[in-house]
Design a protein around this motif. Structure first.
Motif, mmCIF file in Angstrom:
data_model
loop_
_atom_site.group_PDB
_atom_site.id
_atom_site.type_symbol
_atom_site.label_atom_id
_atom_site.label_comp_id
_atom_site.label_asym_id
_atom_site.label_seq_id
_atom_site.Cartn_x
_atom_site.Cartn_y
_atom_site.Cartn_z
ATOM 1 N N SER A 64 0.825 -1.204 0.000
ATOM 2 C CA SER A 64 0.000 0.000 0.000
ATOM 3 C C SER A 64 0.863 1.259 0.000
ATOM 4 O O SER A 64 0.601 2.209 -0.748
ATOM 5 C CB SER A 64 -0.915 -0.011 1.235
ATOM 6 N N ALA A 65 1.911 1.275 0.825
ATOM 7 C CA ALA A 65 2.812 2.435 0.866
ATOM 8 C C ALA A 65 3.550 2.591 -0.460
ATOM 9 O O ALA A 65 3.727 3.709 -0.953
ATOM 10 C CB ALA A 65 3.813 2.273 2.009
ATOM 11 N N ALA A 66 3.974 1.477 -1.042
ATOM 12 C CA ALA A 66 4.675 1.521 -2.327
ATOM 13 C C ALA A 66 3.737 2.014 -3.424
ATOM 14 O O ALA A 66 4.127 2.836 -4.268
ATOM 15 C CB ALA A 66 5.204 0.135 -2.666
ATOM 16 N N ARG A 67 2.510 1.536 -3.409
ATOM 17 C CA ARG A 67 1.518 1.930 -4.424
ATOM 18 C C ARG A 67 1.292 3.432 -4.381
ATOM 19 O O ARG A 67 1.248 4.104 -5.426
ATOM 20 C CB ARG A 67 0.219 1.170 -4.161
ATOM 21 N N THR A 68 1.161 3.975 -3.174
ATOM 22 C CA THR A 68 0.944 5.411 -3.031
ATOM 23 C C THR A 68 2.155 6.200 -3.502
ATOM 24 O O THR A 68 2.020 7.210 -4.206
ATOM 25 C CB THR A 68 0.647 5.751 -1.559
ATOM 26 N N ALA A 94 2.451 6.052 -7.304
ATOM 27 C CA ALA A 94 1.387 6.837 -7.924
ATOM 28 C C ALA A 94 1.685 8.328 -7.843
ATOM 29 O O ALA A 94 1.374 9.088 -8.759
ATOM 30 C CB ALA A 94 0.044 6.530 -7.249
ATOM 31 N N GLU A 95 2.301 8.770 -6.755
ATOM 32 C CA GLU A 95 2.596 10.187 -6.568
ATOM 33 C C GLU A 95 3.818 10.634 -7.358
ATOM 34 O O GLU A 95 3.830 11.727 -7.933
ATOM 35 C CB GLU A 95 2.826 10.473 -5.085
ATOM 36 N N ARG A 96 4.863 9.781 -7.425
ATOM 37 C CA ARG A 96 6.144 10.217 -7.963
ATOM 38 C C ARG A 96 6.600 9.462 -9.213
ATOM 39 O O ARG A 96 7.564 9.872 -9.861
ATOM 40 C CB ARG A 96 7.230 10.093 -6.880
ATOM 41 N N GLY A 97 5.926 8.377 -9.551
ATOM 42 C CA GLY A 97 6.394 7.575 -10.673
ATOM 43 C C GLY A 97 7.497 6.630 -10.232
ATOM 44 O O GLY A 97 8.026 6.742 -9.122
ATOM 45 N N PHE A 98 7.869 5.708 -11.123
ATOM 46 C CA PHE A 98 8.850 4.687 -10.764
ATOM 47 C C PHE A 98 10.237 5.283 -10.526
ATOM 48 O O PHE A 98 10.872 5.012 -9.503
ATOM 49 C CB PHE A 98 8.930 3.630 -11.862
ATOM 50 N N ASP A 99 10.720 6.077 -11.458
ATOM 51 C CA ASP A 99 12.109 6.561 -11.390
ATOM 52 C C ASP A 99 12.352 7.476 -10.200
ATOM 53 O O ASP A 99 13.424 7.435 -9.595
ATOM 54 C CB ASP A 99 12.466 7.284 -12.689
ATOM 55 N N ALA A 100 11.382 8.314 -9.859
ATOM 56 C CA ALA A 100 11.586 9.281 -8.776
ATOM 57 C C ALA A 100 11.312 8.691 -7.397
ATOM 58 O O ALA A 100 11.588 9.341 -6.388
ATOM 59 C CB ALA A 100 10.695 10.500 -8.993
ATOM 60 N N PHE A 109 -9.210 9.683 -3.797
ATOM 61 C CA PHE A 109 -9.277 8.301 -4.279
ATOM 62 C C PHE A 109 -9.001 8.249 -5.780
ATOM 63 O O PHE A 109 -8.200 7.431 -6.253
ATOM 64 C CB PHE A 109 -10.657 7.721 -3.964
ATOM 65 N N VAL A 110 -9.640 9.129 -6.539
ATOM 66 C CA VAL A 110 -9.437 9.157 -7.990
ATOM 67 C C VAL A 110 -8.022 9.611 -8.330
ATOM 68 O O VAL A 110 -7.403 9.103 -9.271
ATOM 69 C CB VAL A 110 -10.487 10.072 -8.663
ATOM 70 N N GLU A 111 -7.485 10.575 -7.572
ATOM 71 C CA GLU A 111 -6.105 11.006 -7.791
ATOM 72 C C GLU A 111 -5.144 9.829 -7.645
ATOM 73 O O GLU A 111 -4.206 9.670 -8.436
ATOM 74 C CB GLU A 111 -5.732 12.110 -6.802
ATOM 75 N N GLN A 112 -5.378 9.007 -6.614
ATOM 76 C CA GLN A 112 -4.530 7.838 -6.383
ATOM 77 C C GLN A 112 -4.626 6.869 -7.555
ATOM 78 O O GLN A 112 -3.605 6.397 -8.070
ATOM 79 C CB GLN A 112 -4.951 7.154 -5.082
ATOM 80 N N LYS A 113 -5.834 6.560 -7.981
ATOM 81 C CA LYS A 113 -6.022 5.594 -9.070
ATOM 82 C C LYS A 113 -5.466 6.125 -10.385
ATOM 83 O O LYS A 113 -4.858 5.382 -11.159
ATOM 84 C CB LYS A 113 -7.512 5.255 -9.229
ATOM 85 N N MET A 114 -5.652 7.385 -10.633
ATOM 86 C CA MET A 114 -5.127 7.967 -11.858
ATOM 87 C C MET A 114 -3.598 7.967 -11.831
ATOM 88 O O MET A 114 -2.944 7.674 -12.840
ATOM 89 C CB MET A 114 -5.658 9.394 -12.029
ATOM 90 N N GLY A 115 -3.026 8.254 -10.672
ATOM 91 C CA GLY A 115 -1.572 8.223 -10.540
ATOM 92 C C GLY A 115 -1.015 6.832 -10.764
ATOM 93 O O GLY A 115 0.045 6.669 -11.384
ATOM 94 N N GLU A 116 -1.710 5.816 -10.261
ATOM 95 C CA GLU A 116 -1.269 4.432 -10.479
ATOM 96 C C GLU A 116 -1.243 4.096 -11.964
ATOM 97 O O GLU A 116 -0.283 3.494 -12.465
ATOM 98 C CB GLU A 116 -2.208 3.470 -9.749
ATOM 99 N N ASN A 117 -2.288 4.476 -12.682
ATOM 100 C CA ASN A 117 -2.347 4.159 -14.104
ATOM 101 C C ASN A 117 -1.281 4.912 -14.897
ATOM 102 O O ASN A 117 -0.699 4.368 -15.840
ATOM 103 C CB ASN A 117 -3.742 4.481 -14.653
ATOM 104 N N LEU A 137 8.860 -4.897 -6.410
ATOM 105 C CA LEU A 137 7.943 -4.210 -5.508
ATOM 106 C C LEU A 137 6.916 -3.419 -6.314
ATOM 107 O O LEU A 137 5.720 -3.401 -5.981
ATOM 108 C CB LEU A 137 8.724 -3.275 -4.585
ATOM 109 N N PHE A 138 7.361 -2.788 -7.383
ATOM 110 C CA PHE A 138 6.453 -2.045 -8.256
ATOM 111 C C PHE A 138 5.415 -2.975 -8.866
ATOM 112 O O PHE A 138 4.216 -2.678 -8.870
ATOM 113 C CB PHE A 138 7.261 -1.352 -9.358
#
Length: 262
Positions: A67-71, A74-80, A149-157, A107-108
């Protein structure tokens, strides 16, 4: 103990795990610093921490880690995103994450797995709301839950798309739900709001010809807010509170008035 370390300074497996771990940590640190191997200090400490974690009951569960990794992703992208950054959210060391995934990529993949169990939706609370309650307050309460909630899901995608290894991989990214499934998260969210609006209409609190159309219109306005701010990055940004004041003002009084213009 020192003699045992001298034989193989990086082989910690010979230690009796019943020995106090803090004493072990101090002894290994003393050994490393006494020889001042600056080039190996970082790797030695990493190995030491990994060994001391062995056999210790995990402080965080796999789901907490994912859950922490997903957040973070989603916020910073993989590289950052860094492992230390994820660990910081959990209050543990980066080494603790290796219990659940051997690499950052692993983990990603695990965190972004679309096959995870069904999660609660920000519209679920509507099932217990009294239809006589002020609809403006209910809709505002829904918005402050729905938008993050939508911000999180959109960031994940977005993170999934940007991490795609090739153009072909990007084209094969799947939605995290089956749009044909009547039990998909979007369908459930629309149904929950539609049901509330219908009950509020029957209780005389709102006037709507179609509760379903009203549900789509309101949720659509919230989705649009996220899209314009999270993806298009419009400037200047509009605070959510101000946006809701306008949207709910339209719902409460309407923006179109019949009659001649002034």
């Amino acid at each position: 103990m020192t003699g045992a370390i001298d034989k193989n300074p990086l082989d910690f497996r010979s230690f009796d795990r019943s020995i106090d771990r803090e004493i072990m940590r101090c002894e290994i640190a003393r050994f490393v610093l006494s020889r001042n191997p600056l080039a190996k200090l970082d790797s030695s400490c990493k190995l030491m921490n990994t060994h001391l974690l062995m056999g210790r009951p995990p402080r965080i569960s796999r789901e907490q880690t994912l859950s922490a990794a997903r957040t973070a992703f989603a916020e910073r992208g993989f590289d950052a995103t860094t492992l230390s950054g994820i660990a910081g959210r959990l209050g543990v060391s980066a080494a603790a994450l290796f219990r659940h995934a051997p690499t950052k990529q692993a983990l990603f993949d695990a965190a972004m797995d679309s096959g995870r169990a069904e999660e609660p939706l920000p519209t679920d609370f509507l099932a217990t709301v009294s239809p006589s309650e002020d609809p403006a307050r209910v809709l505002r309460r829904l918005a402050v839950r729905f938008v993050p909630f939508v911000e999180q899901k959109m960031g994940e995608n977005i993170a999934r798309f940007l991490r795609a290894q090739s153009a072909q991989a990007a084209r094969t990214i799947r939605l995290p739900f089956d749009p044909r499934d009547k039990g998909s998260p979007p369908a459930r969210a629309v149904r929950a709001l539609e049901s509330y609006l219908r009950k509020a209409r029957d209780a005389g609190r709102i006037t709507l010809k179609s509760p379903r159309a009203g549900a789509l219109a309101y949720l659509g306005s919230l989705q649009s807010y996220v899209f314009f701010h999270r993806v298009l990055r419009i400037e200047p940004a509009i605070p959510l509170g101000s946006y809701l004041d306008t949207v709910l003002g339209i719902w409460k009084s309407g923006a179109i008035r019949e009659g001649k213009s002034r």
